[in-house]
Design an enzyme around this catalytic site. Structure first.
Site, PDB file in Angstrom:
ATOM      1  N   ASN A   1       0.873  -1.172   0.000  1.00  0.00           N
ATOM      2  CA  ASN A   1       0.000   0.000   0.000  1.00  0.00           C
ATOM      3  C   ASN A   1       0.911   1.222   0.000  1.00  0.00           C
ATOM      4  OD1 ASN A   1      -1.794   2.054   0.474  1.00  0.00           O
ATOM      5  ND2 ASN A   1      -2.435   1.350   2.510  1.00  0.00           N
TER       6      ASN A   1
ATOM      7  N   LYS B   1       0.116   4.240  -0.206  1.00  0.00           N
ATOM      8  CA  LYS B   1      -0.548   5.404   0.401  1.00  0.00           C
ATOM      9  C   LYS B   1      -0.319   6.622  -0.519  1.00  0.00           C
ATOM     10  CE  LYS B   1      -0.210   3.141   4.831  1.00  0.00           C
ATOM     11  NZ  LYS B   1      -0.102   3.232   6.281  1.00  0.00           N
TER      12      LYS B   1
ATOM     13  N   HIS C   1      -9.548   1.134   5.230  1.00  0.00           N
ATOM     14  CA  HIS C   1      -8.250   1.372   5.884  1.00  0.00           C
ATOM     15  C   HIS C   1      -8.465   2.328   7.058  1.00  0.00           C
ATOM     16  CE1 HIS C   1      -4.130   2.489   6.629  1.00  0.00           C
ATOM     17  NE2 HIS C   1      -3.767   1.431   5.931  1.00  0.00           N
TER      18      HIS C   1
ATOM     19  N   GLU D   1      -6.810   4.740   8.048  1.00  0.00           N
ATOM     20  CA  GLU D   1      -6.588   6.159   7.725  1.00  0.00           C
ATOM     21  C   GLU D   1      -7.835   6.762   7.068  1.00  0.00           C
ATOM     22  OE1 GLU D   1      -2.922   5.461   5.608  1.00  0.00           O
ATOM     23  OE2 GLU D   1      -1.965   4.939   7.510  1.00  0.00           O
TER      24      GLU D   1
ATOM     25  N   GLU E   1      -5.307  -4.914  10.585  1.00  0.00           N
ATOM     26  CA  GLU E   1      -4.261  -3.905  10.790  1.00  0.00           C
ATOM     27  C   GLU E   1      -4.526  -3.181  12.101  1.00  0.00           C
ATOM     28  OE1 GLU E   1      -2.344  -2.653   6.798  1.00  0.00           O
ATOM     29  OE2 GLU E   1      -4.083  -1.382   7.127  1.00  0.00           O
TER      30      GLU E   1
ATOM     31  N   GLY F   1       2.649   2.234  10.848  1.00  0.00           N
ATOM     32  CA  GLY F   1       3.605   3.327  10.706  1.00  0.00           C
ATOM     33  C   GLY F   1       4.331   3.692  11.990  1.00  0.00           C
TER      34      GLY F   1
ATOM     35  N   SER G   1       3.603  -2.162  10.377  1.00  0.00           N
ATOM     36  CA  SER G   1       5.054  -2.234  10.605  1.00  0.00           C
ATOM     37  C   SER G   1       5.640  -3.599  10.259  1.00  0.00           C
ATOM     38  CB  SER G   1       5.397  -1.826  12.043  1.00  0.00           C
ATOM     39  OG  SER G   1       4.999  -0.488  12.280  1.00  0.00           O
TER      40      SER G   1
HETATM   41  P1  13P Z   1       3.116   0.320   7.675  1.00  0.00           P
HETATM   42  O1  13P Z   1       3.602  -0.977   7.068  1.00  0.00           O
HETATM   43  O2  13P Z   1       3.844   1.517   7.166  1.00  0.00           O
HETATM   44  O3  13P Z   1       3.014   0.240   9.157  1.00  0.00           O
HETATM   45  O4  13P Z   1       1.603   0.514   7.127  1.00  0.00           O
HETATM   46  C1  13P Z   1       0.720  -0.542   7.201  1.00  0.00           C
HETATM   47  C2  13P Z   1      -0.502  -0.168   6.451  1.00  0.00           C
HETATM   48  O5  13P Z   1      -1.242   0.716   6.836  1.00  0.00           O
HETATM   49  C3  13P Z   1      -0.777  -0.883   5.202  1.00  0.00           C
HETATM   50  O6  13P Z   1      -2.057  -0.617   4.733  1.00  0.00           O
END
Ligand code: 13P
Length: 254
Positions: A9, A11, A98, A100, A170, A176, A216
Site C-alpha cells: 500500500n 498510500k 483502511h 486512515e 491492521e 507506521g 510495521s
Molecule cells: P506500515 O507498514 O507503514 O506500518 O503501514 C501498514 C498499512 O497501513 C498498510 O495498509
C-alpha cells in the site's frame, strides 16, 4: 486452499516517475527471485494505476489494486473515483476500510458496506481492513471492535460475494509506528476473525478466506508473522516503497 498474498500500500507517496521506477524494480525482482505461489498486489495512487496494469500484464503473478473508491456507480461527485473507472484500467483489487480512511475521512462501517457492494458489483476484489486503536486494545475491547467491523461492514454479503473478499487485520497502533504486533498477538486476532467467519459463513468459506496482517511489517519480522497458522500474508505500507524490502517480505513465504 486459500491464497497467500503480499500487498503493498503506497498510500499518498511516489510521483508518477518514481512510482514507475519502483514498480519496474519490483517486477524484475519478483521475476528473478521469487518462487512459490504467493500473489503480489501493488496498491498505488490513482495516477499510476493504468501504467502499472500495462506493465504488470507481462507478469501474471503481480496484480494492481487501488486504495479507495466511491460508493456510487457514477455521478456528480467532484474529485471522486468509481469502481467501474478502476476496473476499466485493469485494476483487480481495492483497499476499503483502511484505518486512515476511517480516521481522517470519517468512513463508517455503514458507508464501507456500500463501498464493498459497489466494488464487488464491478468485479473488484475488496481488501477489507479492520483493526483496533491502542485505547481499544488496552481496555480489552479489541475483539468487540473486530466483531462490529466485520458484522457491520461485510457480513451482509452472500456466500458467493464473500468468497471474493480479502480481509486485512491492521491494528491501528502498529501502523507506521514500528510497533509490530507480535506473531502471537496477530495470530490471536486472526484466529478470532476466522472463528467469526466460520460462525457466519461455515468452515469451508472461513478456511478459504485470505486474512492479511498489516502494521510495521518488514523483512525482519515477516517470516515469523507469515508462519502463523491463520496469517496468509501481509499488507505492507512503508516497506513497500523500497523494492528490496518489499521483495524480501514477499520471499519470506519461501
Ligand atoms: P506500515 O507498514 O507503514 O506500518 O503501514 C501498514 C498499512 O497501513 C498498510 O495498509
Amino acid at each position: 486452499m486459500r491464497k497467500k498474498i503480499v500487498a503493498g500500500n503506497w498510500k499518498m507517496n511516489m510521483d508518477y516517475t518514481s512510482g514507475l521506477s519502483l514498480f519496474s524494480e519490483v517486477l524484475n525482482m519478483v521475476k528473478d527471485e521469487v518462487t512459490g505461489t504467493q500473489e503480489v498486489v501493488v496498491c498505488a495512487p490513482f495516477i499510476h494505476l493504468q501504467s502499472l496494469s500495462q506493465l504488470a500484464a507481462q507478469q501474471s503473478r503481480v496484480t494492481i489494486g487501488a486504495q479507495n473508491c466511491h460508493q456510487a456507480e457514477s455521478g456528480a461527485y467532484t474529485g471522486e473515483i468509481s469502481a467501474a473507472m478502476l476496473r476499466s484500467v485493469g485494476v483487480s483489487y481495492v483497499i476499503l476500510g483502511h484505518s486512515e480512511r476511517r480516521q481522517y475521512f470519517g468512513e463508517t462501517d455503514a458507508l464501507l458496506a456500500e463501498k464493498v457492494n459497489v466494488a464487488l458489483k464491478n468485479n473488484l476484489k475488496p481488501i477489507f481492513c479492520i483493526g483496533e486503536t491502542l485505547d481499544e486494545r488496552n481496555s480489552g475491547k479489541y475483539f468487540d471492535v473486530i466483531k462490529r467491523q466485520l458484522g457491520d461492514g461485510i457480513f451482509h454479503l452472500s456466500d458467493a460475494d464473500f468468497s471474493k473478499l480479502v480481509i486485512a487485520y491492521e491494528p491501528v497502533w502498529a501502523i507506521g509506528t514500528g510497533l509490530t504486533a507480535t506473531p502471537e498477538q496477530a495470530q490471536e486476532v486472526h484466529a478470532f476473525i476466522r472463528k467469526e467467519l466460520a460462525a457466519k459463513y461455515g468452515e469451508a468459506i472461513a478456511n478459504d478466506t485470505t486474512i492479511l496482517y498489516g502494521g510495521s511489517c518488514n523483512p525482519k519480522n515477516a517470516a515469523d508473522l507469515f508462519s502463523q497458522a491463520d496469517i496468509d500474508g501481509g499488507l505492507i505500507g512503508g516497506a513497500s516503497l523500497k523494492s528490496r524490502d518489499f521483495t524480501d517480505i514477499i520471499k519470506a513465504f519461501n
